[in-house]
Design a protein around this motif. Structure first.
Motif, PDB file in Angstrom:
ATOM      1  N   GLY A 181       7.304   8.175  -5.165  1.00 47.58           N
ATOM      2  CA  GLY A 181       6.132   9.035  -5.024  1.00 47.58           C
ATOM      3  C   GLY A 181       4.847   8.303  -4.743  1.00 47.58           C
ATOM      4  O   GLY A 181       3.787   8.935  -4.628  1.00 47.58           O
ATOM      5  N   ASP A 182       4.868   6.964  -4.620  1.00 46.96           N
ATOM      6  CA  ASP A 182       3.645   6.226  -4.299  1.00 46.96           C
ATOM      7  C   ASP A 182       3.124   6.648  -2.928  1.00 46.96           C
ATOM      8  O   ASP A 182       3.898   6.878  -1.984  1.00 46.96           O
ATOM      9  CB  ASP A 182       3.909   4.723  -4.288  1.00 46.96           C
ATOM     10  N   ASN A 183       1.796   6.724  -2.815  1.00 47.42           N
ATOM     11  CA  ASN A 183       1.143   7.079  -1.560  1.00 47.42           C
ATOM     12  C   ASN A 183       0.683   5.798  -0.865  1.00 47.42           C
ATOM     13  O   ASN A 183      -0.378   5.249  -1.177  1.00 47.42           O
ATOM     14  CB  ASN A 183      -0.043   8.007  -1.806  1.00 47.42           C
ATOM     15  N   VAL A 184       1.475   5.310   0.044  1.00 42.12           N
ATOM     16  CA  VAL A 184       1.199   4.039   0.721  1.00 42.12           C
ATOM     17  C   VAL A 184       0.266   4.280   1.896  1.00 42.12           C
ATOM     18  O   VAL A 184       0.531   5.121   2.760  1.00 42.12           O
ATOM     19  CB  VAL A 184       2.515   3.384   1.204  1.00 42.12           C
ATOM     20  N   VAL A 185      -0.832   3.527   1.944  1.00 41.42           N
ATOM     21  CA  VAL A 185      -1.810   3.668   3.027  1.00 41.42           C
ATOM     22  C   VAL A 185      -1.201   3.147   4.320  1.00 41.42           C
ATOM     23  O   VAL A 185      -0.681   2.028   4.368  1.00 41.42           O
ATOM     24  CB  VAL A 185      -3.103   2.902   2.687  1.00 41.42           C
ATOM     25  N   THR A 186      -1.296   3.957   5.375  1.00 39.90           N
ATOM     26  CA  THR A 186      -0.727   3.570   6.669  1.00 39.90           C
ATOM     27  C   THR A 186      -1.777   3.455   7.767  1.00 39.90           C
ATOM     28  O   THR A 186      -1.453   3.064   8.875  1.00 39.90           O
ATOM     29  CB  THR A 186       0.344   4.586   7.104  1.00 39.90           C
ATOM     30  N   ALA A 187      -3.025   3.802   7.485  1.00 41.20           N
ATOM     31  CA  ALA A 187      -4.088   3.681   8.492  1.00 41.20           C
ATOM     32  C   ALA A 187      -5.398   3.354   7.782  1.00 41.20           C
ATOM     33  O   ALA A 187      -5.697   3.900   6.728  1.00 41.20           O
ATOM     34  CB  ALA A 187      -4.225   4.964   9.299  1.00 41.20           C
TER      35      ALA A 187
END
Length: 390
Positions: free
Chosen positions: A370-376
């Motif tokens: 459920g981690d929200n990984v930054v992609t931009a």
């Protein structure tokens, strides 16, 4: 003989007056300059003493992707809400004044049941006029047909000209065409009269009533919202990392926490989104319930459980390759810790990476489900920084 040169000599009093005049001018100049200097210093002091308004802090937007463990067999649940598989706004096909509304919000209706009516007086009069026009057209058609038969007999006996015969035939055909047009007009008037009654196209329940009695409405203006009770569906948002593993026709479980102590129903995936929605790169998925239950209604909160199976037993996360950074402390990713109102805080997490695959780069350690990984926006953020997202 050489003439002596004349010299003009100022008296002492004239010289004194000139000196006094020059002194007054210089004094005026210096006083004026001093006053301008004082005024300039005054405004400088005032402007320096004024408190500067604090610059608005810019909160940078970022895009993230929610990640989940892959490999092995795992069940993932996603929240959603039920809605009728058929929801429609019903309206009159003609305009007019509403004379009756038979249904209220929550009422059950059956196919063909009348929901509301318009004042039919104008449309009934139009039907009567069309009926009278048809009767007249039939009479004229009969007369034209009889005249054509009479002229044709005379022509066969050489008692009239060819022109008279052609005129009689044209009159007969024209009268028949007028009769057919009048017949169509009567059918249209009858249809318009029937359109003053709004009927339910299917079994269901009234969700919304947006009009009142004596209100003048236009054709196509929404009157009531009808939801079908024949079936229900659920919409959920699935992260992009998992969307490729969901196929149409797959079986899932739907858990209702609000009815009968958490009833479970089977459902079938009917739609899988091909475009992400929102900044969180989630994809819409629709499932339709396979069973019916009188307790199910639109708007109920549910959990939809998907079973993801894989032949690869090693668990791992997969993220876009550009989401992984590297510095003197090693490889890392930025994770958004949400704080509500679409605002979050950046956290740096050291990760252990694996192979680069077609779906992204493997991460075996450092992340959680459920981690929200930054992609931009990675190059413009740092740990602890506040960011905004949708």
């Amino acid at each position: 003989m050489k003439m002596p040169a004349h010299r003009t000599r100022l008296s002492d009093s004239a010289i004194t007056r000139i000196k006094n005049s020059l002194g007054e001018k210089m004094l005026y100049f210096h006083v004026k300059r001093f006053i301008l200097l004082i005024i300039t210093l005054f405004f400088c002091v005032i402007s320096c003493e004024q408190e500067k308004a604090p610059a608005e802090k810019i909160i940078r937007p970022v895009r993230y992707e929610q990640v989940f463990l892959q490999g092995g067999s795992r069940v993932r649940t996603f929240s959603g809400s039920t809605r009728s598989s058929e929801e429609s706004w019903l309206s009159f096909k003609v305009g007019g004044t509403i004379s009756k509304i038979y249904m209220q919000v929550g009422d059950k209706v059956q196919t063909g049941q009348v929901i509301a009516e318009l004042d039919p007086v104008d449309y009934r009069l139009q039907e009567q006029r069309s009926s009278a026009s048809l009767d007249q057209a039939k009479a004229e058609s009969r007369n034209a047909k009889a005249n054509y038969k009479r002229i044709r007999l005379l022509y066969e006996n050489n008692s009239t000209s060819r022109n008279d015969l052609d005129r009689a035939r044209a009159g007969d055909e024209s009268a028949q065409a007028a009769m057919h047009a009048a017949q169509n007009q009567l059918e249209l008037s009858t249809l318009q009269l029937s359109y003053t009654r709004l009927k339910a196209p299917t079994d269901g329940a009234i969700a919304t009533v947006s009009a009142d009695v004596n209100e003048n409405v236009q054709a196509g203006e929404p009157i009531v919202q009808l939801i079908s009770t024949s079936g229900f569906e659920v919409n959920v948002a699935v992260p992009g990392a998992l969307i490729s593993k969901i196929k149409e026709g797959a079986q899932v479980k739907v858990i209702f926490s609000g009815i009968s102590s958490g009833k479970e129903f089977t459902a079938t995936v009917t739609e899988v989104g091909v475009a992400s929605t929102g900044i969180g790169t989630t994809f819409p998925v629709t499932v339709v319930l396979d069973q019916k239950d009188p307790e199910i209604a639109s708007g109920l909160s549910v959990e939809v459980a998907f079973n993801f199976e894989s032949s690869d037993k090693r668990e791992r996360y997969v993220v876009p390759s550009f989401a992984v950074g590297e510095d003197q402390d090693g490889r890392f990713v930025f994770v958004v810790k949400t704080a509500g109102n679409h605002i979050g805080t950046i956290e740096r997490k050291a990760v252990e990476i694996g192979e680069l695959t077609a779906d992204g780069i493997e991460i075996f350690d450092g992340l959680e489900d459920g981690d929200n990984v930054v992609t931009a926006g990675i190059t413009q953020i740092r740990p602890g920084q506040k960011v905004k997202f949708k």
